[in-house]
Design a protein around this motif. Sequence first.
Motif, short mmCIF file in Angstrom:
data_model
loop_
_atom_site.label_atom_id
_atom_site.label_comp_id
_atom_site.label_asym_id
_atom_site.label_seq_id
_atom_site.Cartn_x
_atom_site.Cartn_y
_atom_site.Cartn_z
N THR A 1 17.38 86.21 -34.31
CA THR A 1 18.18 86.04 -33.09
C THR A 1 19.63 86.46 -33.34
OG1 THR A 1 18.82 83.72 -33.54
CG2 THR A 1 16.74 84.10 -32.36
N VAL A 2 20.11 86.26 -34.56
CA VAL A 2 21.47 86.68 -34.91
C VAL A 2 21.53 88.21 -34.95
CG1 VAL A 2 23.29 86.58 -36.64
CG2 VAL A 2 21.86 84.57 -36.22
N ILE A 3 20.51 88.82 -35.54
CA ILE A 3 20.46 90.29 -35.60
C ILE A 3 20.43 90.87 -34.19
CG2 ILE A 3 18.99 92.23 -36.26
CD1 ILE A 3 18.16 90.55 -38.73
N TYR A 4 19.65 90.24 -33.31
CA TYR A 4 19.60 90.69 -31.92
C TYR A 4 20.97 90.54 -31.26
CZ TYR A 4 18.10 91.17 -27.06
OH TYR A 4 17.96 91.59 -25.76
N ALA A 5 21.63 89.43 -31.53
CA ALA A 5 22.96 89.19 -30.94
C ALA A 5 23.96 90.24 -31.41
CB ALA A 5 23.44 87.78 -31.33
N ILE A 6 23.89 90.61 -32.69
CA ILE A 6 24.78 91.66 -33.21
C ILE A 6 24.53 92.98 -32.49
CG2 ILE A 6 25.36 93.04 -35.24
CD1 ILE A 6 24.60 90.56 -36.95
N LYS A 7 23.27 93.34 -32.38
CA LYS A 7 22.91 94.61 -31.72
C LYS A 7 23.33 94.60 -30.26
CE LYS A 7 18.94 95.81 -34.66
NZ LYS A 7 17.50 96.12 -34.66
N LYS A 8 23.14 93.47 -29.62
CA LYS A 8 23.49 93.37 -28.20
C LYS A 8 25.00 93.45 -28.00
CE LYS A 8 22.45 90.62 -24.06
NZ LYS A 8 21.78 91.74 -23.35
N SER A 9 25.75 92.83 -28.91
CA SER A 9 27.21 92.83 -28.77
C SER A 9 27.80 94.23 -28.95
CB SER A 9 27.84 91.87 -29.77
OG SER A 9 27.67 92.34 -31.10
N THR A 10 27.13 95.04 -29.75
CA THR A 10 27.61 96.41 -30.00
C THR A 10 26.87 97.44 -29.16
OG1 THR A 10 26.05 96.64 -31.85
CG2 THR A 10 28.27 95.85 -32.36
N ASN A 11 25.85 96.96 -28.43
CA ASN A 11 24.98 97.84 -27.63
C ASN A 11 24.41 98.97 -28.49
OD1 ASN A 11 23.67 98.52 -25.21
ND2 ASN A 11 25.23 100.03 -24.68
N ASN A 12 24.07 98.61 -29.71
CA ASN A 12 23.47 99.58 -30.64
C ASN A 12 22.18 98.98 -31.19
OD1 ASN A 12 22.79 101.47 -32.54
ND2 ASN A 12 24.61 101.17 -33.82
N PHE A 13 21.09 99.27 -30.51
CA PHE A 13 19.81 98.70 -30.91
C PHE A 13 19.06 99.59 -31.90
CE2 PHE A 13 20.81 96.12 -27.29
CZ PHE A 13 20.21 94.88 -27.57
N ASP A 14 19.68 100.70 -32.28
CA ASP A 14 19.06 101.59 -33.26
C ASP A 14 19.46 101.23 -34.69
OD1 ASP A 14 17.76 103.14 -31.33
OD2 ASP A 14 19.55 104.36 -31.00
N ILE B 1 19.53 96.31 -39.64
CA ILE B 1 20.29 95.23 -40.30
C ILE B 1 19.34 94.48 -41.22
CG2 ILE B 1 21.63 93.12 -39.96
CD1 ILE B 1 22.44 94.23 -37.21
N LYS B 2 19.57 94.58 -42.50
CA LYS B 2 18.70 93.94 -43.48
C LYS B 2 19.25 92.63 -44.02
CE LYS B 2 16.70 98.30 -45.14
NZ LYS B 2 16.47 99.17 -46.33
N ARG B 3 20.55 92.40 -43.76
CA ARG B 3 21.17 91.20 -44.32
C ARG B 3 22.11 90.57 -43.31
NH1 ARG B 3 23.90 90.83 -50.38
NH2 ARG B 3 23.86 88.55 -50.51
N VAL B 4 22.05 89.26 -43.20
CA VAL B 4 22.91 88.51 -42.28
C VAL B 4 23.90 87.70 -43.11
CG1 VAL B 4 22.97 86.69 -40.53
CG2 VAL B 4 21.11 88.36 -40.52
N PHE B 5 25.19 87.80 -42.74
CA PHE B 5 26.25 87.09 -43.47
C PHE B 5 26.71 85.86 -42.69
CE2 PHE B 5 26.44 91.47 -44.98
CZ PHE B 5 26.45 91.28 -46.36
N TYR B 6 27.48 85.00 -43.38
CA TYR B 6 27.96 83.78 -42.75
C TYR B 6 28.77 84.06 -41.48
CZ TYR B 6 30.55 79.51 -41.88
OH TYR B 6 31.09 78.40 -41.27
N THR B 7 29.58 85.12 -41.53
CA THR B 7 30.39 85.45 -40.35
C THR B 7 29.50 85.81 -39.15
OG1 THR B 7 30.58 87.71 -41.22
CG2 THR B 7 32.42 86.20 -41.63
N ASP B 8 28.31 86.32 -39.43
CA ASP B 8 27.37 86.63 -38.35
C ASP B 8 26.80 85.34 -37.75
OD1 ASP B 8 27.61 89.40 -38.87
OD2 ASP B 8 26.08 89.25 -40.44
#
Length: 346
Positions: free
Chosen positions: A244-257, A260-267
């Motif tokens: 869900t965090v990875i999806y949120a990152i992609k959605k916030s940047t509108n870059n679904f391509d 993302i293999k790693r999620v950090f604390y800031t994410d």
Amino acid sequence: MNSKKIISIVAVVLVTGLLVYGFVLVQQIFSVNTKFTDSEVYVTIPTNATYAQAKEILTPYVQNMDRFEMVANKRNYPESVKPGRFLFTKGMNSYELVKSLRTNIPVKLAFNNQERLENLAGRVGSQIEADSMSLMASFKDSIFLKENGFNQDNVFVLFIPNTYEFYWNTPAVKFRDKMIKEYRNFWNTQRLAKAEQQGLTAIEATILASIVHKESVKKDERPRIAGVYLNRLRLGMPLQADPTVIYAIKKSTNNFDQVIKRVFYTDLIMESPYNTYVNLGLPPGPIAMPDITALEAVLNPEKNDFIYFCASVTRFGYHEFAANLSDHNKNAKAYSNWINNQGVKR
């Protein structure tokens, strides 16, 4: 020369002429009139196409357009051009070509593993006449959403991945209406009852299944993962699902391509309704299109006491599960050390 002989000669000439004309006509109608090299091709004629437009589309496939037109006119094709997808086979004659243009061949339309509604619209639009814009407009129609209990965030749950049969010239609204029928067929009394046993509606079960789908490609592990998430929901814990965090990152940047293999604390602390580290409960909509095994995993979860899990470093693709934080921290540390050794930055 007497009149009887003259009449006989004229009759013979006429009969011969008719035979020659008939032979030529038969040749024109029944001789090979294709010029493509493949054994078969599908030709699509758009909705509301005129005869002139149809001829332009057919020209690359027809060897002699004059012969085709002669038969088409005799078969009243110019007045009854039919939209759709039509099958031509190598070696067809003009009669067979015109006959084929009256038989609309359905498309085996398939979709799965789509990450969001826009991707689905593009996938479907590449297989039928309706384009992605008209499909999106039909999916997000406010009246349709209200009548069927969806909103723009969760309408993606409507689409059950499978292979369906549609005519190529199916309009966007008819495609959507077929999908709502398939959705209702899938969510029968038995499945609705199973969802209710887990404290979920059909929409909520699909949203959770989308997270389970993204967490593991191992179908045999999905019921266990579903059991963990259901345990967290019952305990009032945040789901803390990395997908869900990875999806949120992609959605916030509108870059679904992006991959993302790693999620950090800031994410994990980013503000997003899809971030299940900072929000309790389920996100407002699915983060992907779950397949049937993920849906069934949520409806038939493994009963377990696990609360935590992280990727395994010994059974790649699988996870290590824990019922308490101490055991989970050991598993998480092993994974963190492994991924650091791999040099994965993002």
